[in-house]
Design an enzyme around this catalytic site. Structure first.
Site, PDB file in Angstrom:
ATOM      1  CE  LYS A 111      -4.463   1.015   0.286  1.00  0.00           C
ATOM      2  NZ  LYS A 111      -5.597   0.238  -0.236  1.00  0.00           N
ATOM      3  CG  ASP A 151      -6.881   3.422  -1.429  1.00  0.00           C
ATOM      4  OD1 ASP A 151      -7.412   2.306  -1.422  1.00  0.00           O
ATOM      5  OD2 ASP A 151      -6.858   4.155  -0.424  1.00  0.00           O
TER       6      ASP A 151
HETATM    7  P1  NAD Z   1     -15.610   7.328  -1.700  1.00  0.00           P
HETATM    8  O1  NAD Z   1     -14.743   8.457  -1.279  1.00  0.00           O
HETATM    9  O2  NAD Z   1     -16.019   7.190  -3.125  1.00  0.00           O
HETATM   10  O3  NAD Z   1     -16.968   7.331  -0.817  1.00  0.00           O
HETATM   11  C1  NAD Z   1     -16.988   7.465   0.578  1.00  0.00           C
HETATM   12  C2  NAD Z   1     -18.407   7.794   1.004  1.00  0.00           C
HETATM   13  O4  NAD Z   1     -18.479   7.757   2.427  1.00  0.00           O
HETATM   14  C3  NAD Z   1     -18.901   9.175   0.599  1.00  0.00           C
HETATM   15  O5  NAD Z   1     -20.265   9.077   0.229  1.00  0.00           O
HETATM   16  C4  NAD Z   1     -18.787   9.990   1.899  1.00  0.00           C
HETATM   17  O6  NAD Z   1     -19.709  11.081   1.947  1.00  0.00           O
HETATM   18  C5  NAD Z   1     -19.143   8.939   2.893  1.00  0.00           C
HETATM   19  N1  NAD Z   1     -18.721   9.194   4.268  1.00  0.00           N
HETATM   20  C6  NAD Z   1     -17.549   9.699   4.712  1.00  0.00           C
HETATM   21  N2  NAD Z   1     -17.557   9.767   6.053  1.00  0.00           N
HETATM   22  C7  NAD Z   1     -18.756   9.280   6.458  1.00  0.00           C
HETATM   23  C8  NAD Z   1     -19.376   9.081   7.711  1.00  0.00           C
HETATM   24  N3  NAD Z   1     -18.744   9.390   8.838  1.00  0.00           N
HETATM   25  N4  NAD Z   1     -20.622   8.559   7.759  1.00  0.00           N
HETATM   26  C9  NAD Z   1     -21.263   8.231   6.618  1.00  0.00           C
HETATM   27  N5  NAD Z   1     -20.724   8.396   5.388  1.00  0.00           N
HETATM   28  C10 NAD Z   1     -19.494   8.917   5.311  1.00  0.00           C
HETATM   29  O7  NAD Z   1     -14.845   6.009  -1.201  1.00  0.00           O
HETATM   30  P2  NAD Z   1     -14.983   4.518  -1.759  1.00  0.00           P
HETATM   31  O8  NAD Z   1     -14.001   4.303  -2.857  1.00  0.00           O
HETATM   32  O9  NAD Z   1     -16.412   4.201  -1.974  1.00  0.00           O
HETATM   33  O10 NAD Z   1     -14.432   3.695  -0.500  1.00  0.00           O
HETATM   34  C11 NAD Z   1     -15.213   3.506   0.667  1.00  0.00           C
HETATM   35  C12 NAD Z   1     -14.517   2.523   1.571  1.00  0.00           C
HETATM   36  O11 NAD Z   1     -14.310   1.291   0.877  1.00  0.00           O
HETATM   37  C13 NAD Z   1     -13.118   2.933   2.064  1.00  0.00           C
HETATM   38  O12 NAD Z   1     -12.949   2.393   3.358  1.00  0.00           O
HETATM   39  C14 NAD Z   1     -12.177   2.227   1.095  1.00  0.00           C
HETATM   40  O13 NAD Z   1     -10.899   2.010   1.674  1.00  0.00           O
HETATM   41  C15 NAD Z   1     -12.929   0.931   0.913  1.00  0.00           C
HETATM   42  N6  NAD Z   1     -12.607   0.210  -0.319  1.00  0.00           N
HETATM   43  C16 NAD Z   1     -12.761   0.801  -1.540  1.00  0.00           C
HETATM   44  C17 NAD Z   1     -12.493   0.085  -2.696  1.00  0.00           C
HETATM   45  C18 NAD Z   1     -12.703   0.680  -4.061  1.00  0.00           C
HETATM   46  O14 NAD Z   1     -12.528  -0.054  -5.039  1.00  0.00           O
HETATM   47  N7  NAD Z   1     -13.133   1.936  -4.178  1.00  0.00           N
HETATM   48  C19 NAD Z   1     -12.003  -1.238  -2.607  1.00  0.00           C
HETATM   49  C20 NAD Z   1     -11.854  -1.821  -1.338  1.00  0.00           C
HETATM   50  C21 NAD Z   1     -12.166  -1.087  -0.211  1.00  0.00           C
END
Ligand code: NAD
Length: 421
Positions: A111, A151
């Site tokens: 990472k 990411d």
């Molecule tokens: P993103 O930035 O696209 O979306 C995050 C969302 O969470 C947004 O809607 C934001 O408003 C909301 N949010 C932030 N703080 C919040 C809170 N306290 N309460 C409620 N909602 C809140 O991010 P993403 O790519 O969708 O990733 C989300 C999670 O999934 C992260 O933990 C990331 O590490 C994990 N993840 C993502 C992927 C990927 O392919 N995008 C893969 C594996 C894991």
């Protein structure tokens, strides 16, 4: 009512290692073996000076932690975020080793990140910073060494710059990063992959726990990439999306929301909470987890379900889209309350799986169509569930511990066969 209590204070790396130890205890792993498997293979911190377009001289810190390469080249995202630091990157690198092993991809884990706020950088500054970072890492990454991907705070454009910078030294090498634009060797289905993989995991476990997806109520925490796509595939399978939150708040409607309408409102106004629907209730964002539902999908941040709010969770199944959304203490409370948890290192592995498909296509200089990507992803997620279930039954334990059991066995087995590599 908001959550008044902060979650327990445990560094992200400690949290991952606590989960590791739970499985290592069941396997009877020696202290020496534990130390070997927990200790990262290589850690890097690099200085990234930048003269901005506005003429300021700034210095950023970039990190890359390569955790393990026993089973193949290391794989993991690059995040651009003000909180990115060595502890977080180290924890996420270890999680990637366990995640790639759970779904049996021929990869290790890594990472990286730059401690910066990408919102404050102009496009040109972002490109310069990315190129400098890629230049610093150039001798340590590669399509058979370590393969970064996007990411938080990074995207296909950033990956294209990284690939271009690396290719200046090594010739055209699309397989050095994943998450690229389609025109540069990106894969069909990458954007929706994590949400789609999560859906395949839910689809696989549902009959086993007597859950009928037709009409099942779903609560989704966070409506970004993972939350949106997970909601969309669950809705396509006739689930009702009855509660959704983002950083601004929670919205609840017993009849269920139209996911595409939510997405339109988010794109146009910046938040799903601006949707205007009769009979809808708006609550604080922390209320999402307490909404009555059959399935809860945490898809926002880490540690949102902790020892002070886990007793309020009101669902049968949690499918973890976010990385480590549930703290170890919360895990125990959920287990006592009979909540089944599909753990992050399995449930959100769809993203890295389609990254793997992208890399395979790059190495073979071939293209798969979207239908093939979906079919292969479903197979990987269903097969991995069978492995988890078998380990859970063998050791009479929960699916999270089972996921670590499967992963540790695979990584330790490969390391053993390779000797002191
Ligand atoms: P993103 O930035 O696209 O979306 C995050 C969302 O969470 C947004 O809607 C934001 O408003 C909301 N949010 C932030 N703080 C919040 C809170 N306290 N309460 C409620 N909602 C809140 O991010 P993403 O790519 O969708 O990733 C989300 C999670 O999934 C992260 O933990 C990331 O590490 C994990 N993840 C993502 C992927 C990927 O392919 N995008 C893969 C594996 C894991």
């Amino acid at each position: 009512m908001n959550d008044k209590h902060p979650p327990e204070r445990l560094s992200a790396f400690d949290m991952v290692n606590r989960l590791f130890d739970r499985a290592a205890d069941l396997l009877g792993l020696s202290e020496e073996k534990r130390t070997e498997l927990k200790t990262p293979y290589r850690e890097m911190m690099v200085r990234l000076p930048l003269r901005t377009e506005a003429g300021e001289q700034k210095v950023y810190k970039g990190y890359r932690v390569q955790h393990d390469n026993s089973r193949g080249p290391m794989k993991g995202g690059i995040r651009y975020h003000p909180d990115a630091d060595l502890d977080e990157v180290r924890a996420l690198a270890a999680l990637m080793s366990w995640k790639t092993a759970v779904v049996n991809l021929p990869y290790g884990g890594a990472k990286g990140g730059i401690q910066c706020d990408p919102e404050e950088l102009s496009d040109l500054d972002l490109e310069r910073l990315t190129r400098r970072f890629a230049h610093r890492l150039e001798g340590f990454i590669g399509d058979h060494e370590d393969i970064p991907g996007p990411d938080m705070g990074t995207d296909a454009r950033v990956m294209a710059w990284m690939m271009d910078e690396y290719s200046k030294f090594h010739g055209f090498t699309p397989g050095v990063v994943t998450g690229k634009p389609l025109e540069l060797g990106g894969s069909e289905g990458r954007l929706s992959a994590t949400g789609r993989g999560l859906f395949f995991a839910v689809e696989r476990i549902a009959p086993e726990i007597g859950l009928d997806l037709d009409g099942a109520r779903v609560a989704v925490q966070g409506f970004g990439n993972v939350g949106y796509w997970a909601a969309r595939f669950l809705a396509d399978a006739c689930c009702r999306i009855v509660a959704v939150s983002d950083v601004h708040g929670t919205i609840v409607h017993a009849d269920g929301f139209d996911v595409e309408e939510l997405n339109r409102v988010r794109e146009e106004t910046g938040s799903i909470t601006n949707i205007d629907l009769a009979g809808m209730e708006t609550l604080h964002r922390d209320e999402l987890i307490a909404q009555p539902a059959d399935i809860l999908v945490p898809a926002a941040l880490g540690s949102t379900i902790h020892e002070h709010n886990a007793h309020r969770v009101n669902c049968r199944l949690i499918a973890e889209g976010a990385n480590h959304p549930t703290t170890p203490d919360a895990d125990r409370i959920l287990a006592d309350n009979g909540v089944t948890v599909l753990p992050d290192i399995y449930a959100n592995a769809g993203g890295v799986t389609v990254s793997y498909f992208e890399w395979v296509q790059n190495l073979q200089q071939m293209r798969w169509d979207a239908e093939r990507v979906d079919r292969e992803l479903r197979q990987v997620m269903h097969d991995a569930y069978d492995d988890l279930k078998a380990a859970a039954d063998e050791f009479d334990t929960d699916l999270r511990t089972a996921a670590f059991l499967v992963a540790i066995r695979r990584v330790a087995g490969a390391a053993q066969l390779r000797g002191m590599h």
